[in-house]
Design an enzyme around this catalytic site. Structure first.
Site, PDB file in Angstrom:
ATOM      1  N   ASN A 140       7.323  13.657  -1.432  1.00 25.46           N
ATOM      2  CA  ASN A 140       6.547  13.444  -2.657  1.00 25.46           C
ATOM      3  C   ASN A 140       5.062  13.345  -2.326  1.00 25.46           C
ATOM      4  OD1 ASN A 140       8.526  13.409  -4.621  1.00 25.46           O
ATOM      5  ND2 ASN A 140       9.145  11.320  -4.065  1.00 25.46           N
TER       6      ASN A 140
ATOM      7  N   CYS B  39      15.040  17.545  -5.037  1.00 27.06           N
ATOM      8  CA  CYS B  39      14.952  16.135  -5.425  1.00 27.06           C
ATOM      9  C   CYS B  39      16.260  15.728  -6.069  1.00 27.06           C
ATOM     10  CB  CYS B  39      13.799  15.968  -6.416  1.00 27.06           C
ATOM     11  SG  CYS B  39      13.686  14.323  -7.131  1.00 27.06           S
ATOM     12  N   HIS B  40      16.678  14.484  -5.823  1.00 27.59           N
ATOM     13  CA  HIS B  40      17.983  14.009  -6.341  1.00 27.59           C
ATOM     14  C   HIS B  40      17.936  13.508  -7.751  1.00 27.59           C
ATOM     15  CE1 HIS B  40      18.090  12.626  -1.986  1.00 27.59           C
ATOM     16  NE2 HIS B  40      18.619  13.805  -2.067  1.00 27.59           N
TER      17      HIS B  40
ATOM     18  N   HIS C 195      10.261  14.636 -11.568  1.00 22.89           N
ATOM     19  CA  HIS C 195      10.203  13.248 -12.043  1.00 22.89           C
ATOM     20  C   HIS C 195       9.787  13.156 -13.501  1.00 22.89           C
ATOM     21  CE1 HIS C 195       9.782  11.622  -7.648  1.00 22.89           C
ATOM     22  NE2 HIS C 195      11.012  11.997  -7.947  1.00 22.89           N
TER      23      HIS C 195
END
Lengths: 473, 473, 473, 473
Positions: C161, C183-184, C221
């Protein structure tokens, strides 16, 4: 919320397929063949055709086939007399229709020839394709309206040409429709690359076309590719060598194709376009030459043979005399053998039912998959099909000149559809004039257009022929 | 910050104009005429030409004229031997250049004819226009580079064809350049509308073309309008009547134009396109027919006469024998009479100096004035010129088919400029192939292209001819 | 042409993975775990870390694990001292790096608090995310430059990130790079929908998150979804009921989360945004609140607990004292148990090698997958991974207001990357000011920015700090 | 085709102006003043107002003034009782309306303060501007519908705020309308540059604001400029010096503005934004602070004084007690002196009649003038007005961050207009929430919104208040 398919007590999804054009002699038989071998989905196929008898014969054939010992499928076929009935509560709608060739297609091919415009296929663009589009738009409006009324959540799968215009019409009439257009044309190119893989890669042996990944982009019959891989191995890099090996590209003799299949393609035009523009067309040469002005300005039609292709004469488009294929199957004159059709329809149905995802190329409104073509244009690209979902894959951009050529047709297709919704024949004539094959004088173009419209008048009832300035001039 | 022009003690702005192509027999004389009558601006004109003697003769002529009693202007003319000197500290740069026609233009016209491609003008698009573009791009790169070096804040005013490609090249080489391209072509259309106003409006009497407001849009020589007004009165609504009055549009006899001026236009093609597409082209018919495939597919060149226009033969492009016009002026054989030229250059200079705003149409990179064409393409629209500023006016959109036709040329122009910057002849050939007039077979197209390049090789030194596949094939 | 991976004699693909940040205590262990269980691919992992000893310890651990009887993988781990060595001839590059938190992250969290700006995570946007981006850009330029030099055909997989800025930097430095960002965050949302499926659909029982198909769109995000299906069954339609069941959304007590995990999310903010805008965010609430101005304007940080989340204090970001996890594994203090990690890395490697296609969501430059966001912006959408190919799926548009919010961040990310390439601190400050969390007065914002830059000066060496007006003011 | 204006026997154009809001105490008086001095156009002004008596008083005043010896204009004023009558056959429609402030504006200002949201003006954006927009949209739909019915070819000139939403509503309701929005805000900036010219340029003396050419771009009250010239001399280059001379920008004392005019602006916020973003806002500081989140997050409203501006209290928005200005004029208590108003309305009318072109800035749907904002958004840029034509000038792009800030408001305005056409209060609430001034918690925002709607319920009759979830929650 409609739930796609229901489940029988043993969990097998059951569904209804409405088949528009269900009296066909080709597509219907393939569907019968494929469903007879489909074990994990079951249901009903409602066959609708303007020729009810043909649909009834196919229903009889279908039921007979699935009842055979070598068939695994649990399907019932029935012919219906109304489109409404075929589509009512359908989970899938398959469209494959054609006007009687002797009253339409034959003229699409022959009349333009009198004005010096020769078309090998005449079903997509050019004068013939334009007329076919004009006939199809009202028919597809009706199909879309019936879907909206009878089965708004169904997936509609179109096979009819002109593919792009038909599919665009469906969305224009009913924007929420879930429709895709399927075409085999790219399969051949995958086969070409399978050969290339075998020729250039040591580890490649007996490669299947389905193993070839190509990045498809453009519009139906004028698609292009700029990537080809087999198991992650780049095949596109071999094209320059392949091109050299084929040169000179147009070295067939005039007359050489006189006895060839009408459908033969030697990829000479495709490689010529690759040589010009750096991207390889993904359609057969017979289609390609209709999209650009360079190949069909012929003094003698046999000159086209130089490129390893030939014209399909209108005679080949007339229905054969004697019993139809269905009749021959039913009478036992021909045996209906189950085979691997190579068609993807059943796979696609299964994917949309949530059984197994499928990636294939298909025709779909542009929502970004071709960022350099207008939003909403129906384009042909790869897509991923999963449970009740179709997601196009971004295809990237085309070389500038190619994009410009494609865009000309996108504009014409848009014009035709808009004209069709307004019944505005003069607007349709604009698209006709703007077609790359129509390089003739405007007066001649108007005369040809008028000839075609007059001859096919019966199939153009939804157009406002009275108000047309072209017709009356 | 450069201050455009300085002020003499009496407040008159003084400036330097660098004239590239200052030995010309046409434009230079007009400039002398206009400056001789310009009272409120003064300065120096530096004439540069590859033919220094011609520039020197014009300087002599210019100084002689402004010294006459009937001249008000306070201007000095001088010939210079280097481009650098002409542009050094210039406030304005005027470009109007031409390669020796007998080594270039003559071939641009004659060679394509052998391949069946006839062009009335051959300076904008088509095979001739393409070659002209290929010669001009390196020249305009040099001009732009010299502007960057010698007078980065100067306003550059281009008159050379191909207008769009030349202007685009200037911006591509030096993006901060302040350049505009000017062309008279639309003036004639304003005159047509002045006549229409007089014919249809009672209150309109002796209307001047400058009173006609037209909304110009498109690219040079393929501009279109969809609004025309005189003092706020709509004139566009009369076009349908005007069209009817002219029908049949192509009713001239083959041969009828044999004795006509090479420049004659009867707006028959323009009205034909208006009839097809609903927008009226703003250029003369001789140019229009080169942008589309419908008018020039002729068996006999005289057939073009039907549309009320004729071909300009290459012979008319060769320089006259005997003393030049400048020489005739200097020798007294011809009298140099001051007149109203109708040119806007001096008005434009005055506007950019902050004296009086001017609205006119001009060629400029697209920054939104044509929202449906690509950003950065050089387009022709109306613009407002004020002190040190040019602001295009938004022109709105074109009909779909027209936009598509224009876009084909925009793509070709972009390709040509990019190819020119890379010296990539094969890329230029792509644009050549994609030109609507090049409907011939690819092998023939390659042969024609090669012929043209070989014949004009001397003027294509900046291109990488060795690496070209087309040339070597 | 690089061939991805080679083949060992038994046909197993062999490859080299270069791991940047290979001394990590989390990601490296997962990779060891997953490779130890990967049978059909083999090769070498070169671990590079600024902390060489940590990388060496992980190499030791890796080799020890794969040698165990319960491990199937044929892999070798080695630590290298130079980035060049890690990437040389790599087939895959994995990036997961972090600056020493005590010198960076800790300040990113704590300094803004003094100015009233609280951030639960501080690694993506907001003051903390901005500084992290500023540190990462030069590092990612170096990685991209090394890829260009050492392994231009490798696939680069980023986990660091701020994801979007890191991935965008890779492409900005080396446009031909083949990089994706993983990304999870969306996995959790899939789990939520798995529960919803079980709750609402009779036939759904023990649903796995991987069976949930969601249409991901937005930026990392701050992704959103508007479709969710399980085996083709629509789950999205249940959201309104789910929303009602959760209301009132912010009914936790201040202080209620004092003992909760730092990572807890109750999807209250997500549902609040769904209630506002009609689309459901796909990231955890801790991230979401940092992208909009409504949740973090707090008098007392504990008020955030109302939404069922809490701040991660800077203390939690400092490395633990005592032996590291790797050391504990090596010493036997902790046992390294092979487990199903849930990570997709090995699946993705296998897909890119041509073994088995994978569909997942990932971060990739926009080429049409999000047609309403700018081209070239790194966006997060679904994509299909096949042999040496990543094709994003078109995601459709976002609701207007959501698009506008996302676009604000896209603009800031673009500004930051451009500023980073120029070393222009003042330009970076523009993005800082424009961040939705920075609602404070400009002077205060300048002071905070200056504080952060000064404190992390050592990590900002590539920026031109001397020329900055913000710093010197 | 409507002919704009007719001609009297002496050739003077005669026309009808329909004035919506004709009972006003400000705008109506200016119009009377300007028409009384306008010699070359004549006609009738139909004054319509919901307060008929006020309109009748203005009619009386107007007729009295134009009859005076010092008045040259040939105009007749009449009050009408119906909007239809005012607009019937009008050539121009002027709109300047306001709801009774004590029932609307006062709440727009005061209620948000209770939630910590302070607005200096409250008529464009923010909570107050949103409510004003919600009230105006139905009113402007009615005006547009009446124009369509009664005078479809008339030019509509709007002065009412929120300018952008009102103008956009006109086009949304009647896309063929010819409407522009006019606002003075930029005039002040031109005056600032007139001063700058005088200060920095020797030759500049007594510069008039009209001589200042600025390139306006953005949306009303949040316009920006990046070019300023006086007679072609660049003035923009002096901004950095001007900025330095003003620093520190916010050095006024809290309380310093207590006695200042409500309308005072010191351009401190404008220069602060110029310092941040490199472009200079063209609106007064009182407006600017409402578009961004940085200036109004105040503990004490007096802190705003630091920036040299103050809040206009709601008390100042209530109508004065005692006789109105019109009444004072009619009673002779105040003298109506003819003066130079500085308003452009009469110049604009003359330009649209074809008399003399005018360049000014105005609000108009985006058709390319701001290529980086969405098509159809109403934007404020320069435009050229000629006979029956308005052509925006292309304005070029905004800095990325500025464009992003502007785009947030464009999105909200679009949402509000769409919500207004649907009567969808919850959709309007989305725009409310997304406003940069609404940084408060969602529950608080809902409470504020509900308070405002309830208090102004009488003016929101066209909205579907019953179906609103926000109201009922």
């Amino acid at each position: 919320m409609h739930q796609l398919g229901s489940r029988s007590s043993d969990g097998t999804p059951r569904m209804k397929i409405g088949y528009v054009g269900g009296g066909s002699q080709g597509w219907a038989h393939t569907l019968i063949n494929d469903l007879a071998q489909c074990e994990d989905v079951a249901g009903t196929v409602a066959l609708y055709d303007v020729d009810y008898e043909a649909a009834a014969a196919n229903a009889k054939l279908g039921n007979r086939v699935v009842d055979r010992a070598d068939a695994d499928g649990d399907w019932t076929f029935e012919a219906v007399r109304e489109l409404d009935d075929a589509l009512s509560d359908a989970d899938f709608v398959v469209c494959s229709i054609q006007d009687p060739p002797e009253e339409t297609f034959v003229h699409d091919i022959d009349l333009p020839k009198r004005y010096g415009i020769h078309q090998p296929v005449a079903d997509t663009v050019g004068p013939g394709g334009t007329l076919r589009a004009m006939r199809a738009i009202p028919q597809y409006r009706e199909i879309a309206a019936t879907v909206r009324e009878r089965c708004p959540d169904a997936w509609v799968i179109n096979y009819t040409n002109p593919m792009t215009v038909c599919t665009r019409t469906l969305y224009e009439e009913f924007p929420e429709i879930k429709a895709i257009g399927l075409c085999h044309e790219v399969f051949q190119l995958q086969e070409l690359f399978a050969e290339i893989a075998e020729r250039h890669l040591e580890e490649a042996d007996d490669v299947n076309r389905e193993e070839i990944h190509v990045n498809v982009k453009g519009i139906n019959h004028f698609t292009w590719i700029d990537e080809a891989r087999w198991r992650g191995r780049d095949l596109y890099r071999f094209l320059d060598d392949e091109l050299e090996a084929r040169k000179p590209l147009n070295d067939f003799e005039p007359g050489a194709m006189a006895d060839a299949s009408y459908w033969v393609t030697n990829y000479r035009v495709a490689f010529d376009l690759y040589d010009r523009f750096g991207a390889l067309p993904a359609a057969g040469d017979r289609h390609l030459v209709e999209f650009v002005p360079w190949y069909l300005d012929l003094d003698d039609p046999e000159e086209l043979h130089r490129w390893g292709i030939r014209f399909t004469p209108s005679s080949a488009r007339r229905p054969d005399e004697g019993p139809s294929q269905t009749e021959r199957y039913l009478s036992g004159e021909d045996a209906f053998e189950l085979s691997e059709s190579g068609e993807e329809l059943v796979d696609i149905v299964r994917a949309l039912l949530g059984l197994e995802p499928v990636e294939t190329h298909l025709n779909y409104p542009n929502e970004g998959q071709m960022a350099d073509l207008p939003e909403g244009a129906v384009v042909e690209t790869n897509a991923l099909l999963t449970g009740d979902d179709v997601s196009p894959l971004t295809a990237g951009s085309l070389p500038d000149e190619v994009r410009s050529m494609v865009e000309t047709h996108v504009t014409n297709q848009k014009t035709l559809v808009e004209a069709g919704f307004d019944g505005d024949l003069d607007r349709a004539f604009r698209a006709f004039l703007n077609d790359p094959l129509v390089t003739i004088d405007r007066a001649a173009a108007a005369a040809l257009f008028t000839d075609l419209v007059e001859r096919e008048r019966e199939y153009l009832g939804a157009w406002n022929l009275e108000k047309s300035e072209v017709l009356s001039s």
